[in-house]
Write a protein that holds these residues in place. Structure first.
Motif, mmCIF file in Angstrom:
data_model
loop_
_atom_site.group_PDB
_atom_site.id
_atom_site.type_symbol
_atom_site.label_atom_id
_atom_site.label_comp_id
_atom_site.label_asym_id
_atom_site.label_seq_id
_atom_site.Cartn_x
_atom_site.Cartn_y
_atom_site.Cartn_z
ATOM 1 N N THR A 1 15.219 -8.114 -45.776
ATOM 2 C CA THR A 1 15.080 -7.655 -47.158
ATOM 3 C C THR A 1 15.801 -8.594 -48.114
ATOM 4 O OG1 THR A 1 15.007 -5.370 -46.379
ATOM 5 C CG2 THR A 1 15.467 -5.717 -48.714
ATOM 6 N N ASP A 2 15.159 -8.904 -49.231
ATOM 7 C CA ASP A 2 15.708 -9.753 -50.295
ATOM 8 C C ASP A 2 15.887 -11.212 -49.876
ATOM 9 O OD1 ASP A 2 15.883 -7.857 -52.364
ATOM 10 O OD2 ASP A 2 17.755 -7.055 -51.545
ATOM 11 N N CYS A 3 15.342 -11.609 -48.748
ATOM 12 C CA CYS A 3 15.408 -13.011 -48.327
ATOM 13 C C CYS A 3 14.262 -13.773 -48.989
ATOM 14 C CB CYS A 3 15.313 -13.115 -46.808
ATOM 15 S SG CYS A 3 15.352 -14.813 -46.189
ATOM 16 N N CYS A 4 14.594 -14.842 -49.718
ATOM 17 C CA CYS A 4 13.559 -15.604 -50.429
ATOM 18 C C CYS A 4 13.123 -16.840 -49.650
ATOM 19 C CB CYS A 4 14.067 -16.022 -51.806
ATOM 20 S SG CYS A 4 15.455 -17.176 -51.779
ATOM 21 N N ALA B 1 23.137 -10.000 -51.215
ATOM 22 C CA ALA B 1 21.927 -9.357 -50.695
ATOM 23 C C ALA B 1 21.763 -9.493 -49.188
ATOM 24 C CB ALA B 1 20.697 -9.943 -51.389
ATOM 25 N N LEU B 2 22.531 -10.380 -48.538
ATOM 26 C CA LEU B 2 22.306 -10.686 -47.125
ATOM 27 C C LEU B 2 23.449 -10.226 -46.221
ATOM 28 C CD1 LEU B 2 20.961 -14.312 -47.687
ATOM 29 C CD2 LEU B 2 19.597 -12.260 -47.244
ATOM 30 N N GLU B 3 24.215 -9.280 -46.701
ATOM 31 C CA GLU B 3 25.418 -8.854 -45.974
ATOM 32 C C GLU B 3 25.104 -8.376 -44.559
ATOM 33 O OE1 GLU B 3 29.155 -5.718 -46.454
ATOM 34 O OE2 GLU B 3 27.650 -5.925 -48.043
ATOM 35 N N GLY B 4 24.036 -7.600 -44.370
ATOM 36 C CA GLY B 4 23.737 -7.055 -43.049
ATOM 37 C C GLY B 4 22.803 -7.901 -42.212
#
Length: 249
Positions: free
Chosen positions: A36-39, A135-138
């Motif tokens: 999620t939220d990875c561009c 946005a990439l914490e997990g």
């Protein structure tokens, strides 16, 4: 940064890097879709050699990888050294890796995480990028982890398979050359009055001394049919076999 089906690879693709490149491309593309939220994403494999095949999901991301390889500073070098995920929650306030930070912000990237996967002397790194801070914490604990594990295992299996093919090819070459080597040994045994071990040692010494393949030396001996071959004289070695010639017919 729009997603692209075209992959920007770093540097020319050699035959050796072609297969790793395909696996790395698949890893980067799948991770981008799953997180999620990875561009966008980049992936690279290091195996102790100078060549480091890599793939990116968008050409703009190639600069983020290249700047780290040139400077030796950034999330990828840090992850390779530590063997642990390395992230930056917000590159706008990041104080590490100034060169990487500048290139990333210029591409619109605000956060990133690099995850290493080590297997049998190989290390695969998967770097994920996002337009949003934090946005990439997990990401290191979700689907990206499973994808990276699968790719690293596959690359090790590919390397083992290529090594096995090389060994089989070398064995085939040895088997094809064995008859002529045996024949040459037989001729040397007759001419020199020695046993098989001694005859083979002579062929091997000539091979090493003339920097020629053992099979080529053996073929030259067979071509001469053992005529006029004798070691230990003061005359010059024969130009074909490397064995000294006495001049007898």
């Amino acid at each position: 940064m729009p997603e692209s089906d075209q992959l920007g690879r770093l540097g020319p693709e050699s035959p050796e890097s072609a297969l790793p490149g395909r696996r790395l491309s698949e890893l980067a593309e799948q991770a981008t879709r799953c997180v999620t939220d990875c561009c966008g994403a980049s992936s690279m494999v290091s195996g102790g050699g100078s060549e480091r095949p890599a793939a990116v999901t968008h050409p703009d991301l190639a600069g983020l990888v290249s700047v780290q390889l040139r400077s030796g500073d950034g999330p990828i070098p840090a992850a390779l050294e530590r063997g642990q995920p390395v992230d930056s929650a917000d590159l706008l306030v990041e104080e590490r890796w100034p060169d990487y930070r500048a290139v990333a912000l210029d591409a619109g990237v605000r956060s990133s995480v690099t995850i290493p996967f080590r297997r049998s002397g190989l290390t695969v790194t998967l770097s994920l990028y996002s337009f949003r801070p934090g946005a990439l914490e997990g990401a290191p604990h979700g689907a990206a982890r499973a994808l990276g594990d699968h790719t690293a295992t596959g690359l090790v299996r590919d390397r083992s398979y290529r090594a096995a093919l090389t060994e089989l090819d070398q064995l085939g070459t040895a088997l094809r050359s064995r008859p002529v080597v045996d024949q040459a040994c037989g001729m040397l045994m007759h001419v020199l009055g020695c046993d098989a071990d001694r005859a083979f040692a002579v062929l091997r010494r000539i091979s090493q001394g003339t920097n020629r393949k053992l099979s080529d030396v053996a073929a030259a001996v067979v071509d001469k049919r053992g005529r006029g071959l004798e070691l230990g004289t003061e005359k010059e070695p024969d130009s074909q076999t490397g064995v000294r010639v006495t001049g007898h017919g």
